[in-house]
Design a protein around this motif. Structure first.
Motif, short mmCIF file in Angstrom:
data_model
loop_
_atom_site.label_atom_id
_atom_site.label_comp_id
_atom_site.label_asym_id
_atom_site.label_seq_id
_atom_site.Cartn_x
_atom_site.Cartn_y
_atom_site.Cartn_z
N GLY A 503 0.79 -1.22 0.00
CA GLY A 503 0.00 0.00 0.00
C GLY A 503 0.82 1.27 0.00
N ASN A 504 2.14 1.14 -0.08
CA ASN A 504 3.02 2.30 -0.15
C ASN A 504 3.25 2.68 -1.61
OD1 ASN A 504 3.31 2.27 2.67
ND2 ASN A 504 4.99 0.78 2.54
N LEU A 505 4.08 3.70 -1.80
CA LEU A 505 4.38 4.17 -3.15
C LEU A 505 5.86 4.46 -3.22
CD1 LEU A 505 2.82 4.86 -5.77
CD2 LEU A 505 2.75 7.23 -4.98
N HIS A 506 6.58 3.69 -4.06
CA HIS A 506 8.00 3.90 -4.22
C HIS A 506 8.28 4.80 -5.42
CE1 HIS A 506 8.28 0.15 -1.69
NE2 HIS A 506 9.07 0.99 -1.06
N LYS A 507 9.21 5.72 -5.26
CA LYS A 507 9.50 6.71 -6.29
C LYS A 507 10.09 6.05 -7.54
CE LYS A 507 10.35 10.74 -3.32
NZ LYS A 507 11.33 11.79 -2.96
N GLU A 508 9.62 6.53 -8.70
CA GLU A 508 10.16 6.05 -9.96
C GLU A 508 9.99 7.12 -11.03
OE1 GLU A 508 8.20 5.21 -12.83
OE2 GLU A 508 6.25 5.63 -11.91
N GLU A 509 10.82 7.04 -12.04
CA GLU A 509 10.71 7.91 -13.21
C GLU A 509 10.85 7.05 -14.45
OE1 GLU A 509 13.50 11.09 -13.20
OE2 GLU A 509 12.58 12.14 -11.50
N ASN A 510 9.84 7.11 -15.31
CA ASN A 510 9.85 6.34 -16.55
C ASN A 510 10.12 4.86 -16.32
OD1 ASN A 510 9.42 8.71 -18.12
ND2 ASN A 510 11.61 9.17 -17.97
N GLY A 511 9.56 4.33 -15.24
CA GLY A 511 9.67 2.92 -14.95
C GLY A 511 10.93 2.50 -14.23
N VAL A 512 11.79 3.46 -13.86
CA VAL A 512 13.03 3.16 -13.14
C VAL A 512 12.90 3.67 -11.71
CG1 VAL A 512 15.52 3.55 -13.02
CG2 VAL A 512 14.39 3.31 -15.25
N PHE A 513 13.11 2.80 -10.73
CA PHE A 513 12.99 3.19 -9.34
C PHE A 513 14.20 4.02 -8.91
CE2 PHE A 513 10.20 -0.54 -9.57
CZ PHE A 513 9.04 0.04 -9.06
N LEU A 514 13.95 5.07 -8.12
CA LEU A 514 14.98 6.01 -7.73
C LEU A 514 15.61 5.62 -6.39
CD1 LEU A 514 13.15 9.34 -8.66
CD2 LEU A 514 14.66 7.93 -10.10
N LYS A 515 16.88 5.92 -6.26
CA LYS A 515 17.60 5.66 -5.02
C LYS A 515 18.25 6.94 -4.52
CE LYS A 515 18.65 0.87 -6.30
NZ LYS A 515 19.70 -0.15 -6.55
N ASN A 516 18.50 6.99 -3.22
CA ASN A 516 19.14 8.18 -2.67
C ASN A 516 20.64 8.14 -2.94
OD1 ASN A 516 20.34 6.49 -0.76
ND2 ASN A 516 18.82 6.96 0.82
N GLU A 517 21.33 9.16 -2.43
CA GLU A 517 22.76 9.28 -2.71
C GLU A 517 23.58 8.14 -2.12
OE1 GLU A 517 21.92 11.96 0.91
OE2 GLU A 517 20.92 11.22 -0.91
N HIS A 518 22.97 7.37 -1.24
CA HIS A 518 23.67 6.25 -0.63
C HIS A 518 23.36 4.92 -1.32
CE1 HIS A 518 24.58 9.14 2.47
NE2 HIS A 518 23.29 9.31 2.72
N GLY A 519 22.56 5.00 -2.39
CA GLY A 519 22.24 3.78 -3.13
C GLY A 519 21.08 2.99 -2.56
N ASN A 520 20.38 3.58 -1.61
CA ASN A 520 19.24 2.90 -0.99
C ASN A 520 17.93 3.53 -1.46
OD1 ASN A 520 20.69 1.05 0.64
ND2 ASN A 520 21.22 2.72 2.03
N PRO A 521 16.82 2.81 -1.32
CA PRO A 521 15.53 3.38 -1.74
C PRO A 521 15.19 4.64 -0.94
CG PRO A 521 15.34 1.03 -1.30
CD PRO A 521 16.67 1.44 -0.79
N TYR A 522 14.54 5.58 -1.57
CA TYR A 522 13.97 6.70 -0.84
C TYR A 522 12.88 6.17 0.09
CZ TYR A 522 16.23 10.22 -3.77
OH TYR A 522 17.15 11.03 -4.40
N HIS A 523 12.59 6.91 1.12
CA HIS A 523 11.49 6.51 2.00
C HIS A 523 10.20 6.44 1.18
CE1 HIS A 523 13.69 6.48 5.69
NE2 HIS A 523 14.09 7.75 5.56
N ALA A 524 9.44 5.38 1.43
CA ALA A 524 8.18 5.20 0.70
C ALA A 524 7.22 6.33 1.02
CB ALA A 524 7.55 3.87 1.08
#
Length: 557
Positions: A503-524
């Motif tokens: 039920g969360n939403l993970h950030k993506e652009e054009n079908g590619v999931f985004l990661k923070n500067e540390h290579g980990n997922p952004y907070h949902a």
């Protein structure tokens, strides 16, 4: 409606097997001068909770004298009997044959006492046998009506869409009961420039009786109604639908409403019939109408995805849509509260569709192998993709092939199962997921549209050099696009799982999931619900869920 599984064997073992399908399908018919590219088109949604979506295939062949065909009922698989095989049969791909003849159907049922349980030919057999024996729509009508006259008609009332590259016909047929072999029927040619439709309710009312170029009918269609006391007026006032399948409220709301919704999308003036499909007006929906602008095959594909959006019957707006605007209502269709009966709307697009198609039949493209296209999709049309399947192909894509999985056997290479995985995910959070689905759907269908002129030009050129090579070429193209679509939907299934996990939403652009500067997922992100839904919760629960402060508490929220 009925689920189809058909196996073809040799002489004395030839069989058509037809497992279960239920009464709930939709057809539209578009004539040459009503279409954007001067093609004849019919559309079909094969809707059943028991239907496994796959693409059927019968290669054309010569048959020895005395060959027989075993017929099994499409709905149940029950053996009905044997009929004479034709000396030659034509190749059939799904519901289109090599001569650009296409047939679809919807079941209207009609008067129950007219079912002939001793008949040998059911409506499913009529479709696929006629496709194997016909080079034109008129010939298909002749084959179908002669078959039921000779062998008896087993099914209840049925409406058929029968088309070729020049004409589109609606034929309605019902049996005459046990002891009266044959059927009564009427077939009407849709006037060029017009569009028509039917959806599980007989729609032919009055018809001309001295115009064989445009209207065909069984000789006893009126007299039989009189003997059964269904009609006692003058011939000129006879209505097939009123005699053999009288309207009730369910027929209006669940059946005629679908035709109306398709009509209004082709001509906004048809909005005026909304009161009719609600049972509030007696001004009947016409059998055919003139569209306000030419209808393209893409338009017709999108009509098959309709849920009454933009009308007072919009299924994304009422209480049944839930928190995420889901335009689907799980069955049963009607229910009772305090002994009062209520219902859900029944739209063109529905979750239980096994397969659907738009058949595009073009007289201006030679050869027929290239002129006829079955735009074919499995599962719910709204969340499916219409893949180009040319009527001249000589093998079936693996992902659509009969035997690749079943309704009770999951197959990881079956298009039916991967499309169901995506749609069943979407039903849980529809208003968000449908946007991601439409992006991939549109990208693929735009690609097919862009490539079609080039592919067809190449195929026509090849045909002039070697017809066999042209068929190989369009076969390879159809197979490749089917595999491309399957792979894209498999990727989409995985993408939706990740993006909307828990039920969360993970950030993506054009079908590619985004990661923070540390290579980990952004907070949902937490998309929550709409303002309207939150208001409904408050209205229903009052103070129950209201946040309060304890004595001396300082708010930290």
């Amino acid at each position: 409606m009925s689920k189809v599984k058909i196996l073809l064997s040799l002489f004395m073992g030839i069989a058509l097997l037809f497992p279960q399908m239920s009464k709930a399908c939709t057809n539209f018919l578009i004539t040459k001068n009503a279409s954007a590219d001067k093609s004849v088109m019919i559309s079909y949604a094969a809707d059943s909770h028991d239907l496994y979506g796959e693409l059927y295939y019968w290669p054309g062949q010569q048959w020895p004298e005395g060959a027989m065909l075993d017929v099994y009922e499409w709905d149940t698989g029950k053996y009905l009997g044997k009929i004479k095989q034709a000396s030659e049969t034509y190749t059939v791909i799904g519901n289109i044959n090599e001569h650009q003849v296409a047939i679809a159907e919807t079941t209207f049922g009609g008067r129950k006492e007219l079912r002939d349980t001793t008949g040998i030919i059911d409506y499913g057999s009529l479709i696929y046998i006629a496709l194997q024996r016909s080079k034109s729509a008129r010939q298909a009508i002749k084959v179908m009506t002669e078959l039921v006259a000779e062998y008896g008609y087993y099914s209840s009332g049925e409406s058929f869409s029968i088309a070729d590259k020049n004409e589109a016909w609606v034929m309605e047929m019902i049996g005459k009961g046990v002891g009266n072999k044959g059927a009564v029927w009427v077939a009407r040619l849709i006037p060029d420039g017009m569009v028509s439709g039917h959806a599980n309710q007989a729609r032919i009312t009055n018809f001309p009786m001295n115009d064989p170029e445009n209207c065909l009918f069984s000789e006893d269609v009126i007299e039989f109604a009189k003997t059964q006391k269904y009609f006692d007026g003058k011939k000129k006032n006879f209505s097939f639908a009123d005699a053999y399948a009288p309207l009730d409220y369910g027929a209006l709301r669940f059946c005629e409403a679908r035709v109306w919704s398709g009509f209004r999308l082709m001509n906004p003036e048809m909005e005026k019939y909304e009161d009719y499909v609600k049972g509030e007006s007696s001004e009947r929906l016409p059998l055919w109408i003139k569209p306000s602008k030419p209808v393209s095959y893409r338009d017709l594909q999108n009509i098959m995805r309709d849920h009454f959006e933009g009308t007072s019957m919009d299924m994304t707006k009422d209480a049944g849509a839930g928190a995420f605007g889901k335009p689907y209502r799980f069955r049963p269709l009607t229910w009772k509260v305090d002994e009062k009966e209520y219902f859900n709307e029944r739209a063109i697009a529905t979750q239980q569709t096994g397969f659907s198609f738009v058949a595009q039949l073009r007289s201006y493209i030679v050869p027929d192998a290239v002129g006829g296209v079955l735009w074919f999709g499995v599962d719910d049309a709204a969340t499916s993709v219409y893949v180009p399947i040319y009527c001249g192909i000589n093998s079936i894509p693996e992902n659509f092939k009969v035997g690749n999985g079943s309704l009770l056997e999951y197959s990881s290479t079956s298009a039916f199962w991967i499309f169901n995985r995506v749609s069943n995910q979407a039903y849980s959070r529809y208003n968000l997921m449908i946007e991601d689905i439409k992006k991939v759907q549109t990208r693929l269908e735009d690609k097919f549209e862009d490539y079609a002129p080039v592919i067809e030009q190449a195929a026509k050129h090849l045909h002039q050099l070697d017809p066999a090579k042209a068929k190989e070429f369009i076969t390879e193209y159809s197979l490749a696009q089917s595999k491309l679509t399957f792979d894209a939907w498999k990727d989409l299934d995985e993408f939706l799982m990740v993006k909307y996990l828990d039920g969360n939403l993970h950030k993506e652009e054009n079908g590619v999931f985004l990661k923070n500067e540390h290579g980990n997922p952004y907070h949902a992100e937490f998309p929550g619900y709409s303002k309207e839904y939150y208001q409904k919760i408050v209205d229903e629960t009052g103070e129950k869920l209201k946040m309060k402060k304890l004595p001396g508490e300082e708010s930290t929220h």
